[in-house]
Design a protein around this motif. Structure first.
Motif, PDB file in Angstrom:
ATOM      1  N   ALA A 197      26.269  36.120   3.934  1.00 36.18           N
ATOM      2  CA  ALA A 197      25.785  35.734   2.600  1.00 36.18           C
ATOM      3  C   ALA A 197      26.101  36.809   1.567  1.00 36.18           C
ATOM      4  CB  ALA A 197      24.278  35.462   2.651  1.00 36.18           C
ATOM      5  N   ASN A 198      26.170  38.070   2.012  1.00 36.82           N
ATOM      6  CA  ASN A 198      26.466  39.166   1.088  1.00 36.82           C
ATOM      7  C   ASN A 198      27.913  39.131   0.587  1.00 36.82           C
ATOM      8  OD1 ASN A 198      23.859  40.241   1.444  1.00 36.82           O
ATOM      9  ND2 ASN A 198      24.515  41.340   3.296  1.00 36.82           N
ATOM     10  N   LEU A 199      28.759  38.351   1.247  1.00 38.18           N
ATOM     11  CA  LEU A 199      30.174  38.308   0.874  1.00 38.18           C
ATOM     12  C   LEU A 199      30.527  37.095   0.020  1.00 38.18           C
ATOM     13  CD1 LEU A 199      31.995  39.396   4.165  1.00 38.18           C
ATOM     14  CD2 LEU A 199      31.338  40.798   2.215  1.00 38.18           C
ATOM     15  N   ARG A 200      29.558  36.220  -0.237  1.00 35.38           N
ATOM     16  CA  ARG A 200      29.910  34.978  -0.951  1.00 35.38           C
ATOM     17  C   ARG A 200      30.440  35.245  -2.346  1.00 35.38           C
ATOM     18  NH1 ARG A 200      24.468  31.889   1.044  1.00 35.38           N
ATOM     19  NH2 ARG A 200      25.118  31.638   3.230  1.00 35.38           N
ATOM     20  N   ILE A 201      29.761  36.051  -3.115  1.00 36.41           N
ATOM     21  CA  ILE A 201      30.223  36.339  -4.478  1.00 36.41           C
ATOM     22  C   ILE A 201      31.506  37.164  -4.465  1.00 36.41           C
ATOM     23  CG2 ILE A 201      29.649  37.521  -6.632  1.00 36.41           C
ATOM     24  CD1 ILE A 201      26.753  36.652  -6.226  1.00 36.41           C
ATOM     25  N   PRO A 202      31.596  38.249  -3.668  1.00 28.27           N
ATOM     26  CA  PRO A 202      32.874  38.985  -3.617  1.00 28.27           C
ATOM     27  C   PRO A 202      34.051  38.125  -3.158  1.00 28.27           C
ATOM     28  CG  PRO A 202      31.125  40.304  -2.657  1.00 28.27           C
ATOM     29  CD  PRO A 202      30.551  38.935  -2.898  1.00 28.27           C
ATOM     30  N   ALA A 203      33.819  37.208  -2.212  1.00 29.61           N
ATOM     31  CA  ALA A 203      34.913  36.356  -1.732  1.00 29.61           C
ATOM     32  C   ALA A 203      35.400  35.418  -2.830  1.00 29.61           C
ATOM     33  CB  ALA A 203      34.459  35.557  -0.518  1.00 29.61           C
ATOM     34  N   ALA A 204      34.472  34.850  -3.586  1.00 30.64           N
ATOM     35  CA  ALA A 204      34.853  33.974  -4.694  1.00 30.64           C
ATOM     36  C   ALA A 204      35.607  34.757  -5.768  1.00 30.64           C
ATOM     37  CB  ALA A 204      33.616  33.307  -5.280  1.00 30.64           C
ATOM     38  N   PHE A 205      35.135  35.973  -6.044  1.00 33.83           N
ATOM     39  CA  PHE A 205      35.789  36.809  -7.055  1.00 33.83           C
ATOM     40  C   PHE A 205      37.190  37.206  -6.606  1.00 33.83           C
ATOM     41  CE2 PHE A 205      36.386  41.000  -9.202  1.00 33.83           C
ATOM     42  CZ  PHE A 205      36.439  40.505 -10.509  1.00 33.83           C
ATOM     43  N   VAL A 287      40.813  42.893  -2.427  1.00 35.58           N
ATOM     44  CA  VAL A 287      40.918  41.997  -1.268  1.00 35.58           C
ATOM     45  C   VAL A 287      40.912  42.811   0.024  1.00 35.58           C
ATOM     46  CG1 VAL A 287      42.342  40.255  -0.114  1.00 35.58           C
ATOM     47  CG2 VAL A 287      42.104  40.217  -2.597  1.00 35.58           C
ATOM     48  N   GLY A 288      41.535  43.995   0.006  1.00 39.11           N
ATOM     49  CA  GLY A 288      41.495  44.859   1.178  1.00 39.11           C
ATOM     50  C   GLY A 288      40.073  45.296   1.498  1.00 39.11           C
ATOM     51  N   TRP A 289      39.329  45.684   0.468  1.00 42.88           N
ATOM     52  CA  TRP A 289      37.920  46.059   0.674  1.00 42.88           C
ATOM     53  C   TRP A 289      37.130  44.891   1.243  1.00 42.88           C
ATOM     54  CZ3 TRP A 289      33.800  43.697  -1.885  1.00 42.88           C
ATOM     55  CH2 TRP A 289      32.543  44.257  -1.654  1.00 42.88           C
ATOM     56  N   LEU A 290      37.362  43.685   0.706  1.00 48.17           N
ATOM     57  CA  LEU A 290      36.667  42.491   1.190  1.00 48.17           C
ATOM     58  C   LEU A 290      36.993  42.231   2.657  1.00 48.17           C
ATOM     59  CD1 LEU A 290      35.001  39.874   0.650  1.00 48.17           C
ATOM     60  CD2 LEU A 290      37.181  38.792   0.003  1.00 48.17           C
ATOM     61  N   ALA A 291      38.256  42.383   3.036  1.00 50.77           N
ATOM     62  CA  ALA A 291      38.656  42.138   4.419  1.00 50.77           C
ATOM     63  C   ALA A 291      37.980  43.125   5.365  1.00 50.77           C
ATOM     64  CB  ALA A 291      40.178  42.236   4.541  1.00 50.77           C
ATOM     65  N   PHE A 292      37.900  44.404   4.968  1.00 50.05           N
ATOM     66  CA  PHE A 292      37.228  45.393   5.809  1.00 50.05           C
ATOM     67  C   PHE A 292      35.736  45.091   5.934  1.00 50.05           C
ATOM     68  CE2 PHE A 292      40.973  48.177   5.078  1.00 50.05           C
ATOM     69  CZ  PHE A 292      41.216  48.511   6.413  1.00 50.05           C
ATOM     70  N   ARG A 293      35.135  44.596   4.855  1.00 47.12           N
ATOM     71  CA  ARG A 293      33.728  44.190   4.934  1.00 47.12           C
ATOM     72  C   ARG A 293      33.566  42.988   5.873  1.00 47.12           C
ATOM     73  NH1 ARG A 293      30.050  44.805   0.843  1.00 47.12           N
ATOM     74  NH2 ARG A 293      28.737  43.583   2.282  1.00 47.12           N
ATOM     75  N   GLU A 296      33.121  43.394   9.657  1.00 42.26           N
ATOM     76  CA  GLU A 296      31.807  43.777  10.159  1.00 42.26           C
ATOM     77  C   GLU A 296      30.890  42.578  10.368  1.00 42.26           C
ATOM     78  OE1 GLU A 296      30.430  46.432   7.190  1.00 42.26           O
ATOM     79  OE2 GLU A 296      31.963  47.966   7.581  1.00 42.26           O
ATOM     80  N   VAL A 297      31.344  41.385   9.981  1.00 36.36           N
ATOM     81  CA  VAL A 297      30.515  40.178  10.069  1.00 36.36           C
ATOM     82  C   VAL A 297      30.937  39.366  11.291  1.00 36.36           C
ATOM     83  CG1 VAL A 297      29.808  38.042   8.916  1.00 36.36           C
ATOM     84  CG2 VAL A 297      30.219  40.119   7.569  1.00 36.36           C
ATOM     85  N   GLY A 298      29.974  39.076  12.152  1.00 39.30           N
ATOM     86  CA  GLY A 298      30.268  38.283  13.335  1.00 39.30           C
ATOM     87  C   GLY A 298      30.814  36.910  12.984  1.00 39.30           C
ATOM     88  N   GLY A 299      31.951  36.537  13.585  1.00 41.24           N
ATOM     89  CA  GLY A 299      32.563  35.242  13.337  1.00 41.24           C
ATOM     90  C   GLY A 299      33.649  35.259  12.281  1.00 41.24           C
ATOM     91  N   LEU A 300      33.816  36.402  11.577  1.00 42.66           N
ATOM     92  CA  LEU A 300      34.824  36.491  10.517  1.00 42.66           C
ATOM     93  C   LEU A 300      35.970  37.438  10.868  1.00 42.66           C
ATOM     94  CD1 LEU A 300      32.945  36.595   7.081  1.00 42.66           C
ATOM     95  CD2 LEU A 300      34.101  34.670   8.161  1.00 42.66           C
ATOM     96  N   GLN A 301      35.891  38.064  12.046  1.00 39.66           N
ATOM     97  CA  GLN A 301      36.873  39.098  12.361  1.00 39.66           C
ATOM     98  C   GLN A 301      38.304  38.567  12.363  1.00 39.66           C
ATOM     99  OE1 GLN A 301      34.065  38.669  14.045  1.00 39.66           O
ATOM    100  NE2 GLN A 301      32.992  40.626  14.271  1.00 39.66           N
ATOM    101  N   LYS A 302      38.531  37.395  12.936  1.00 40.18           N
ATOM    102  CA  LYS A 302      39.886  36.858  13.025  1.00 40.18           C
ATOM    103  C   LYS A 302      40.465  36.602  11.633  1.00 40.18           C
ATOM    104  CE  LYS A 302      42.616  33.227  15.269  1.00 40.18           C
ATOM    105  NZ  LYS A 302      42.573  32.036  16.154  1.00 40.18           N
ATOM    106  N   THR A 303      39.678  35.977  10.761  1.00 37.96           N
ATOM    107  CA  THR A 303      40.139  35.713   9.394  1.00 37.96           C
ATOM    108  C   THR A 303      40.401  37.015   8.662  1.00 37.96           C
ATOM    109  OG1 THR A 303      38.834  33.673   9.345  1.00 37.96           O
ATOM    110  CG2 THR A 303      39.584  34.537   7.228  1.00 37.96           C
TER     111      THR A 303
END
Length: 373
Positions: A197-205, A287-293, A296-303
């Motif tokens: 949930a903490n990544l929803r706004i950064p991902a949209a941005f 986008v690189g910062w977002l990917a590194f974040r 750390e989230v279970g279920g998002l590592q592959k993406t």
């Protein structure tokens, strides 16, 4: 002519329908969406090839080619135009490239219509209870592809006006994004940790930043500004070269001309290239910062890993395009990399909303049961 063109679009779609039909996937609707997504990506790649080979006016009318359904029938007119202007935009090869792009676009349009029909059929058959077949998004996608088709026509009739060509590119990326979201809705995903949930706004941005960068890249390509800076990290040996932002970023003007009709000065091309290059660092960093974040989230590592890999590849193709003096294959690959980044960021945005959707699902099911039982 229109009937013959429709047949060609149906033939392209027929190949996709065959793949869906023989597939072992029991969910044929899901398979149809993924195949349509794949062909849309191919369409974007071939559109880049069409643009970068200067084939956009290979057939200077629309939807046919000199009033015919294929360049073979229009061979006499094409040969006459090529003889009159040997270095002009019309050649036999360019005509075939342009018409192949149109055939592929028509095939994608047929597939999107089919997806909309399947969705409405499933929605009505389930008495509006099966949310997998909610028809509103497919219907919106159909409207969207009609708008995209209109801009495709204007690209030709307005003689490759840069703002029209750039919007056409952005709409193509938007089409890819919408199809990715639809296909993701039909697919199963690994459990996602609630911290996403903490990544929803950064991902949209991040997706908005990427689309803006793609618009800048389209502006570079459509104005033929790729070779304005042939060194890196400097441009023409300077950190701040001579640039004309006013003429470079005047949107409504003819190709190669200023708004007043004069030839576009070289400093304007430099401004276009330099802006795209400079903003790329912003996109790469965020986008690189977002990917590194996301790692750390279970279920998002592959993406996240795919996103980091594509960022590196995109940076490499961009730099090599400069150092190797704009080879066509790398330029097309750079466009394809942008499309894959869109796909991955849309998928990340979708997965970032899975926990909320999962939590809301039982309540929606209870409401549906109350309404239809």
């Amino acid at each position: 002519m229109l009937f013959q063109l429709a047949i060609k679009g149906l033939l392209v779609a027929l190949l996709a329908f065959t793949i869906v039909w023989v597939s072992g996937d029991r969910n044929k609707y899901r398979k149809l969406l993924w195949v349509t997504l794949f062909l849309t990506f191919d369409l974007i790649m071939f559109g880049a090839f069409t643009r970068l080979t200067d084939s956009g006016l290979g057939c200077p009318d629309w939807p046919g080619c000199y009033g015919h359904a294929n360049p073979l029938q229009a061979h006499a007119s094409i040969s006459a135009a090529e003889a009159a202007q040997p270095t002009g935009p019309v050649t036999v090869v360019k005509a075939w490239i342009e018409m192949t792009h149109r055939y592929l676009a028509m095939g994608v349009g047929v597939l999107i219509i089919a997806a909309m029909v399947v969705a409405w059929r499933g929605w009505i058959k389930s008495r509006r209870s099966d949310m997998r077949f909610s028809p509103w998004f497919p219907t919106m996608l159909f409207v969207f592809v009609c708008i995209q088709g209109a801009f495709g026509a204007w690209t030709v009739t307005l003689k490759l006006q840069p703002v029209i060509v750039t919007i056409h590119l952005l709409l193509g990326m938007g089409l890819l994004a919408m199809l990715t979201w639809m296909a993701a809705r039909q697919s199963e995903h690994a459990p996602i940790d609630a911290s996403v949930a903490n990544l929803r706004i950064p991902a949209a941005f991040a997706l908005l930043l990427l689309l803006f960068q793609i618009a800048l890249g389209g502006w570079v390509s459509t104005n033929y500004a790729t070779l304005a800076c042939m060194d890196f990290p400097l441009c023409q040996g300077q950190a701040w070269p001579n640039m004309d932002f006013a003429n470079g970023f005047t949107l409504w003007r003819h190709l190669g001309k200023t708004a007043d009709g004069d030839y576009l000065p070289f400093p304007a091309l430099t401004a276009i290239h330099w802006t795209h290059r400079s903003f790329a660092f912003v996109v790469f960093a965020f986008v690189g910062w977002l990917a590194f974040r996301a790692l750390e989230v279970g279920g998002l590592q592959k993406t996240a890993r795919w996103l980091l890999a594509m960022l590196g590849i995109q940076l490499a193709t961009g730099l090599l395009t400069i150092y190797l003096n704009w080879p066509l294959a790398l330029a097309v690959a750079h466009n394809g990399g942008a499309a894959l980044l869109v796909l991955l960021l849309v998928m990340l945005n979708y997965k970032a909303r899975i926990p909320a959707q999962t939590a809301a699902k039982p309540a929606a099911t209870r409401l549906s049961t109350a309404q239809f039982n």
